[in-house]
Design an enzyme around this catalytic site. Structure first.
Site, short mmCIF file in Angstrom:
data_model
loop_
_atom_site.label_atom_id
_atom_site.label_comp_id
_atom_site.label_asym_id
_atom_site.label_seq_id
_atom_site.Cartn_x
_atom_site.Cartn_y
_atom_site.Cartn_z
N ALA A 184 0.85 -1.09 -0.03
CA ALA A 184 0.07 -0.05 -0.09
C ALA A 184 1.02 1.24 -0.04
CB ALA A 184 -0.81 0.00 1.21
N GLY A 220 0.54 -5.32 0.48
CA GLY A 220 -0.91 -5.32 -0.59
C GLY A 220 -0.16 -5.81 -1.82
N GLU A 234 -0.75 -8.97 -1.79
CA GLU A 234 -2.16 -9.76 -1.70
C GLU A 234 -2.70 -9.50 -3.13
OE1 GLU A 234 -3.20 -6.61 1.36
OE2 GLU A 234 -3.84 -8.24 2.45
N GLU A 243 3.42 -6.06 6.94
CA GLU A 243 2.61 -5.02 7.74
C GLU A 243 2.83 -4.84 9.14
OE1 GLU A 243 1.58 -7.15 5.52
OE2 GLU A 243 0.35 -6.25 4.21
N1 CAA Z 1 4.68 3.53 0.34
C1 CAA Z 1 5.09 4.55 -0.25
N2 CAA Z 1 6.38 4.74 -0.55
C2 CAA Z 1 7.13 3.72 0.02
C3 CAA Z 1 6.87 2.40 0.30
C4 CAA Z 1 5.26 2.24 0.34
N3 CAA Z 1 4.77 1.13 0.75
N4 CAA Z 1 7.79 1.54 0.62
C5 CAA Z 1 8.83 2.46 0.15
N5 CAA Z 1 8.46 3.50 -0.27
C6 CAA Z 1 9.40 4.86 -0.55
C7 CAA Z 1 10.46 5.23 0.49
O1 CAA Z 1 9.70 6.26 1.67
C8 CAA Z 1 11.41 5.65 -0.28
O2 CAA Z 1 11.06 6.95 -0.62
P1 CAA Z 1 12.37 8.25 -0.54
O3 CAA Z 1 13.38 7.90 -1.74
O4 CAA Z 1 11.54 9.39 -1.01
O5 CAA Z 1 12.79 8.24 0.74
C9 CAA Z 1 11.63 4.84 -1.38
O6 CAA Z 1 10.20 4.29 -1.65
C10 CAA Z 1 12.58 3.76 -1.40
O7 CAA Z 1 12.63 3.06 -0.42
P2 CAA Z 1 13.94 2.32 0.44
O8 CAA Z 1 14.92 3.46 0.78
O9 CAA Z 1 13.01 1.50 1.56
O10 CAA Z 1 14.28 1.28 -0.75
P3 CAA Z 1 14.74 0.02 -0.69
O11 CAA Z 1 15.30 -0.27 -2.08
O12 CAA Z 1 16.03 -0.31 0.33
O13 CAA Z 1 13.73 -1.14 -0.24
C11 CAA Z 1 11.61 -2.03 -0.03
C12 CAA Z 1 12.49 -1.27 -0.96
C13 CAA Z 1 11.85 -3.17 0.26
C14 CAA Z 1 10.10 -1.93 -0.89
C15 CAA Z 1 11.33 -1.13 1.23
O14 CAA Z 1 10.99 0.23 0.92
C16 CAA Z 1 10.08 -1.59 2.07
O15 CAA Z 1 10.12 -2.56 2.77
N6 CAA Z 1 9.05 -0.71 1.77
C17 CAA Z 1 7.81 -0.95 2.81
C18 CAA Z 1 7.03 -2.08 2.17
C19 CAA Z 1 5.78 -2.43 3.19
O16 CAA Z 1 5.91 -2.26 4.24
N7 CAA Z 1 4.91 -2.67 2.50
C20 CAA Z 1 3.48 -2.79 3.34
C21 CAA Z 1 2.56 -1.62 3.43
S1 CAA Z 1 1.17 -1.79 4.07
C22 CAA Z 1 0.32 -2.79 3.14
O17 CAA Z 1 0.48 -3.02 2.14
C23 CAA Z 1 -0.93 -3.24 3.59
C24 CAA Z 1 -2.26 -2.52 3.71
O18 CAA Z 1 -3.01 -2.33 2.58
C25 CAA Z 1 -2.43 -1.79 4.81
#
Ligand code: CAA
Length: 697
Positions: free
Chosen positions: A67, A106, A109, A129
């Site tokens: 998400a 997501g 999902e 999450e």
């Molecule tokens: N939404 C929006 N922005 C996101 C994001 C997300 N889910 N995940 C990462 N970003 C952004 C970061 O804030 C960062 O932005 P900036 O460059 O502006 O700072 C950019 O993407 C790159 O992120 P990383 O520096 O973390 O890059 P990475 O290559 O080291 O890692 C990643 C990539 C593995 C995807 C890592 O970003 C990550 O783990 N992200 C979170 C994933 C997550 O938690 N997903 C679940 C969200 S909740 C959900 O999906 C369920 C629901 O519906 C409620």
């Protein structure tokens, strides 16, 4: 022909296959536009009689990583993710998710609601999450157990880890792992699906595989211990239990409700704050994002002591050759043995192969000479904390290094400006302050001097990330940020003993707050001789009360060196289990008597406030001096460096939740009780309270 269905989603036809491409940098998060685009893509598939199946693939570095976290702060705008998932699930033609990078939250999902999933070799999947204090809210807990089994799903959902594509295939989550061109492979795979009759496979139609109910209760107990204080992992157990007992539609509705409730919880707010703060910390104040880090292919480390060894192994772990410089062959041999031992431990635990251990050890070159390091890109000095010794090392480095090689110091408190000024090339000098044990601790306090070149700062930051650390840039300040704040907590903990608290009481209060270990148990672990030496190094700059508060020296004099001697603030049994020791009560009482203190009953509230707010007050001074660029950097430092509970968001976030007026009132109270010089509210706190603001506005 490519048709744009939404700003971030396009479709194109390849024969009888529709290819939907998501392009929403940086991580293809499920923003409103992606959600609308995916629904439109399924509609396009349904309305096109010539299209028999669809592939969902992503441009850029990754499949959908979840998400869009930025949308969590505002009311969600329809279509919600649940609607996207329902639309995919209800499709009458097969849809294939083509995964590269990471399919997370997501994103997974979405993939689970497709009929088939293929993944590029090296990609990963997960439901992370829980790390944001929430749980999957769009069918993840309902579909994953049906594919992977209850135990596997519970492990992934309650801990939020990622598994490799190969593992995912083994567990039934992914159908095929491919290499080479993912899109081509996905089209070929989908062609076979069509040739086989375009069979739909709805995950939601599958039964939940049989499982041992005792597993849920065992997991609950294990999670409660491992994630003490965290709410979401335990809720995950309840949710999975519910899913195994409830029809799909109802389970999906209950899952969504649970996720929504968690999303507004204080823990989720704090954990999302830390997620954003860690990424913000990578943006160096005053350095343009376009500044390129220098290439680091070879490093040298000067000083084969405890820190040098740990730091060396960090580089070896990521395949960077290390020249380790020491004074004597014996010292170097002992360092090489110690590094080998770190890896032997990993081999024994099964987390490292012996071949990989050998590869890493082969990258290590111990030497007593500076002659062979003319071609290194970076040197980290980790010699003794003595300005003269460090300057001598700097001079030796200046004589042999290339002009563009970076010189970093691992000093934990010496003046970075003086060190940089002693170099022939001050622009190449920076600090890289690792924490002990360097091969384990996540925090990397990178330090800037006024003269440090912007691309050197960009390099130490990028390198921190490459090393798997959480890097934070800080400026000149004695003890930088982490240790400077810690010293205030240590001081208060000592004063509390003088005032009448016991080590056990202080440790109990701070561990109940959420720290993994209390300051006195920690001191016993570190060793009282080490604590006494650290105190001796600072004693000249201490207040009179601190100088006279020599409980540590008394313990050393009594032979109580901590765990290693069987007694320190506590007494230890043969299993290193700590207990209260009346001898320490006597030692403290003798100290109080000598110093003119009368023990009083101290409340838990006073202990907590004095320990925490002394730190917060110091942090406010650090911010005002510019030694930390933003409060969120301090939160990252404390959650990664000293175990401040992430679910409370770090000391600055926590202070804002308490309310700065309340923090200031407590500081005023303790200024009266302990002394103005320890608790007078920092100017920044005074200003923010007067303006009705918190650290975060
Ligand atoms: N939404 C929006 N922005 C996101 C994001 C997300 N889910 N995940 C990462 N970003 C952004 C970061 O804030 C960062 O932005 P900036 O460059 O502006 O700072 C950019 O993407 C790159 O992120 P990383 O520096 O973390 O890059 P990475 O290559 O080291 O890692 C990643 C990539 C593995 C995807 C890592 O970003 C990550 O783990 N992200 C979170 C994933 C997550 O938690 N997903 C679940 C969200 S909740 C959900 O999906 C369920 C629901 O519906 C409620």
């Amino acid at each position: 022909m490519t048709e744009l269905l939404a700003r971030t989603v396009s479709v194109a036809k390849q024969g009888n296959i529709l290819v939907a491409t998501v392009d929403n940098p940086p991580v293809n998060a499920l923003s409103h536009s992606v959600r609308s685009g995916l629904i439109a893509a399924v509609k396009a598939l349904e309305s096109d009689a010539e299209a028999h199946a669809m592939v969902i693939v992503c441009d850029g570095r990754t499949f959908i990583a979840g998400a869009d976290i930025h949308e969590f702060k505002k009311p969600m705008v329809a279509p919600l993710l649940g609607e996207v998932i329902d639309t995919l699930d209800a499709a009458t033609k097969p849809i294939v998710a083509a995964i590269h990078g990471t399919a997370l939250g997501g994103g997974l999902e979405v993939a689970l609601a497709c009929s088939y999933r293929i993944a590029l070799e090296g990609s990963k999947v997960g439901l992370p999450e829980v790390k944001l204090g929430i749980l999957p809210g769009s069918g993840g807990t309902v579909r994953l157990p049906r594919l992977a089994g209850v135990e596997q799903a519970l492990a992934m959902i309650s801990e939020g880890g990622q598994i490799s594509a190969r593992d995912a295939q083994e567990k039934g989550i992914v159908d095929e792992v491919v290499s080479g061109d993912l899109k081509e492979a996905a089209i070929a795979f989908t062609g076979k699906v069509i040739a086989d009759g375009a069979r739909l496979r709805r995950t939601s139609d599958l039964p939940v595989p049989a499982f041992d109910a005792a597993v849920l209760e065992m997991s609950r107990a294990a999670l409660a211990k491992k994630y003490k204080g965290f709410k979401a992992p335990l809720v995950a157990v309840d949710l999975i239990k519910m899913v195994t007992e409830t029809p799909v539609a109802e389970a999906i509705a209950l899952e969504y409700k649970t996720c929504k409730e968690l999303l507004v919880s204080p823990q989720s707010k704090a954990l999302r704050h830390i997620f954003a703060a860690e990424r913000e910390a990578l943006k160096i104040d005053g350095v343009d994002a376009g500044v390129k880090p220098r290439d680091v292919k070879k490093v040298a480390i000067v000083g084969p002591g405890t820190m040098g060894r740990g730091i060396a192994s960090c580089f070896l772990n990521i395949g960077i050759p290390v020249t380790l410089i020491g004074l004597t062959d014996e010292g170097l041999a002992s360092a090489v043995r110690a590094i080998g031992k770190i890896y032997e431990g990993s081999v024994k635990r099964g987390s490292l192969s012996s071949e990989e251990m050998e590869r890493r050890m082969a990258l290590l070159t111990p030497t007593t000479s500076y002659d062979g390091i003319a071609d290194v890109d970076l040197v980290i000095e980790a010699v003794t904390e003595d300005m003269a010794v460090k300057k001598d090392v700097f001079a030796k480095l200046d004589a042999v290094l290339r002009n563009d090689a970076i010189v970093a110091t691992n000093t934990s408190f010496l003046d970075i400006e003086e060190l940089a000024g002693s170099s022939r090339n001050p622009a190449r000098v920076a600090g890289m302050h690792f924490f002990n044990p360097a091969n384990v601790m996540k925090l990397l306090e990178n330090v800037r001097a006024a003269s440090t070149a912007a691309d050197v700062l960009a390099t130490t930051t990028a390198l921190g990330k490459r090393l798997g650390k959480v890097p934070v840039m800080v400026g000149r300040s004695e003890g930088f940020v982490a240790n400077r704040m810690l010293s205030k907590r240590t001081r208060e903990a000592q004063f509390l003993l003088e005032d009448g608290a016991t080590p056990l009481q202080v440790d109990r209060v701070l561990t109940a707050f959420g720290f993994p270990i209390g300051p006195f148990a920690l001191a016993d672990l570190a060793g009282m001789d080490i604590m006494a030496a650290a105190r001796a190094a600072r004693v000249a700059r201490m207040s009179l009360r601190e100088q006279q508060c020599n409980i540590v020296d008394r313990l050393v004099a009594a032979g109580r060196l901590g765990q290693k001697s069987g007694a320190g603030y506590y007494v230890y049994d043969e299993n290193r289990k700590a207990s209260h020791d009346p001898a320490v009560d006597e030692l403290l009482e003798a100290h109080r008597k000598e110093r003119g203190f009368t023990a009083r009953t101290i409340s838990d509230e006073e202990i907590l406030e004095r320990c925490l707010f002394a730190m917060v007050n110091e942090a406010a001074k650090i911010l005002d001096e510019g030694a930390a660029a933003r409060p969120s950097d301090i939160d990252v430092i404390w959650t990664n460096g000293f175990g401040f509970p992430t679910y409370l968001g770090g000391p600055m976030f926590y202070a804002d939740q308490v309310g700065l007026p309340k923090v200031k009132a407590a500081l005023d109270k303790y200024a009266g009780l302990v002394g103005d010089q320890y608790f007078k509210p920092a100017a920044l706190i005074e200003r923010l309270v007067a303006e009705g603001k918190g650290f975060y506005g």
